[in-house]
Design an enzyme around this catalytic site. Structure first.
Site, PDB file in Angstrom:
ATOM      1  N   SER A 128      13.957  -2.314  -1.511  1.00 24.86           N
ATOM      2  CA  SER A 128      14.168  -1.966  -0.110  1.00 24.86           C
ATOM      3  C   SER A 128      15.359  -1.018   0.032  1.00 24.86           C
ATOM      4  O   SER A 128      15.447  -0.032  -0.682  1.00 24.86           O
ATOM      5  CB  SER A 128      14.342  -3.244   0.724  1.00 24.86           C
ATOM      6  OG  SER A 128      14.215  -2.976   2.101  1.00 24.86           O
ATOM      7  N   ASP A 271       2.592  -3.628   1.786  1.00 27.29           N
ATOM      8  CA  ASP A 271       3.896  -3.376   2.412  1.00 27.29           C
ATOM      9  C   ASP A 271       3.710  -2.569   3.698  1.00 27.29           C
ATOM     10  O   ASP A 271       3.167  -1.467   3.688  1.00 27.29           O
ATOM     11  CB  ASP A 271       4.787  -2.605   1.426  1.00 27.29           C
ATOM     12  CG  ASP A 271       6.268  -2.635   1.802  1.00 27.29           C
ATOM     13  OD1 ASP A 271       6.580  -2.824   2.992  1.00 27.29           O
ATOM     14  OD2 ASP A 271       7.100  -2.453   0.899  1.00 27.29           O
ATOM     15  N   HIS A 304       6.114  -6.582   2.470  1.00 25.42           N
ATOM     16  CA  HIS A 304       7.376  -6.068   1.929  1.00 25.42           C
ATOM     17  C   HIS A 304       8.143  -7.124   1.123  1.00 25.42           C
ATOM     18  O   HIS A 304       8.729  -6.824   0.091  1.00 25.42           O
ATOM     19  CB  HIS A 304       8.233  -5.556   3.086  1.00 25.42           C
ATOM     20  CG  HIS A 304       9.510  -4.903   2.677  1.00 25.42           C
ATOM     21  ND1 HIS A 304       9.551  -3.718   1.958  1.00 25.42           N
ATOM     22  CD2 HIS A 304      10.812  -5.267   2.866  1.00 25.42           C
ATOM     23  CE1 HIS A 304      10.811  -3.378   1.737  1.00 25.42           C
ATOM     24  NE2 HIS A 304      11.591  -4.297   2.280  1.00 25.42           N
TER      25      HIS A 304
END
Length: 322
Positions: A128, A271, A304
């Protein structure tokens, strides 16, 4: 062998951000796990939005991936993790978050590496926003690492990501329960409709007389509110929004062509935040410029957050590197 330690601090002096804000001193704290510095190949781990330098041990957020006989074996590697300045884990906060962007943090991390007299890293790994900072570091210093491992991230924030960060910022500025409400919204970005359906199946919480998905979201909001500060959330959200190795710079092709590291992109098929299609596009672009680039995918319904959930898949994707 040193397994872990408490955060140690470096003072970064006379730092000017890209926006022109001057700091006479900035606190950069870090932890080292596994082998002592300068005795083994070194892996830098960049944490995500609500993470910190505590990658393993009690409350370690990547215990399943890093440790004795884990994917990144602390018997063989030195693991270094910096706290992003302002994340609050070391007690230091930054109130004027708009002064900073992701590249500023990359510059600070590079200064930290130089202070520790580290000549080259074996790998930089990050998920991330941590992966975005890893991209920024390798763009600034193309020789800094042998391997760049970018998980559930990309070299830039897309319009979709910027839009969600904008909504996060509105909640953080305007809500009477800013951290809790922002976290509730964020969880919708980090997971997927399929993940929620599998977990909750429209069930209800009898005592609270609400849906279990609502109870779960409220729990996550309260949990973060207890351990995270408002200024830290604003800072980390600002960094996420500003990932872009091409800002005020050359084209992506010109920057990426100079990166000497083997680049390993790991996307997540579900995601919603850093989409697989964007990761694939980055890979296709890189393939024209470099030989040593790979793209692999975690297959998961969890979106995610799968990089923090699907450890067996991540182990399979990373074991050849480590």
């Amino acid at each position: 062998m040193k397994l872990e330690n408490k955060p140690t601090s470096i003072t970064i002096q006379n730092f000017t951000t890209e926006s022109g804000a001057f700091y006479a001193s900035l606190n950069l704290s870090f932890q080292v796990f596994g082998r002592a510095l300068h005795t083994a190949p070194l892996v830098l781990v960049n944490h995500a939005l609500t993470g910190n330098s505590q990658v393993i041990g009690e409350n370690g957020w990547w215990n399943d991936l890093i440790g004795e006989n884990k994917t990144i074996n602390t018997a063989d590697y030195t693991v270094l993790a910096f706290n992003i300045p302002g994340n609050g884990f070391d007690g230091c906060v930054i109130e004027k978050h708009l002064n900073f962007n992701a590249r500023d943090i990359a510059r600070i991390f590079i200064e930290g590496i130089q202070f520790l007299k580290i000549k080259q890293l074996y790998a930089i790994i990050g998920g991330s926003v941590g992966g975005g900072i890893a991209w920024e570091m390798t763009a600034l210093e193309p020789k800094i690492t042998q391997h760049l491992i970018a998980i559930a991230t990309d070299w830039k924030a897309t319009d979709w990501l910027i839009a969600n960060c904008f909504l996060q910022e509105q909640i953080l500025h305007n809500s009477s329960r800013p951290i809790e409400d922002a976290r509730i919204h964020a969880m919708l970005c980090y997971r997927t409709p399929e993940s929620f359906a599998a977990k909750f199946q429209r069930s209800t919480h009898q005592e609270l007389a609400i849906f279990n998905v609502e109870s779960w979201l409220l729990h996550h909001g309260k949990k973060l509110q207890k351990r995270f500060q408002l200024s830290s959330y604003k800072m980390m959200n600002q960094l996420l929004k500003t990932i872009d190795i091409t800002r005020n710079s050359n084209s992506f092709d010109a920057l990426a062509a100079k990166i000497e590291a083997d680049i390993h992109i790991i996307g997540i098929n579900s995601d919603l935040f850093f989409t697989a299609s964007e990761n694939e596009a980055t890979y296709e672009q890189l393939k024209k410029l470099k030989n040593k680039v790979t793209y692999q995918e975690i297959v998961s319904i969890h979106g995610h957050d799968a990089f923090l959930i699907e450890y067996k898949q991540l182990d399979n994707l990373l074991k050849d590197i480590f």
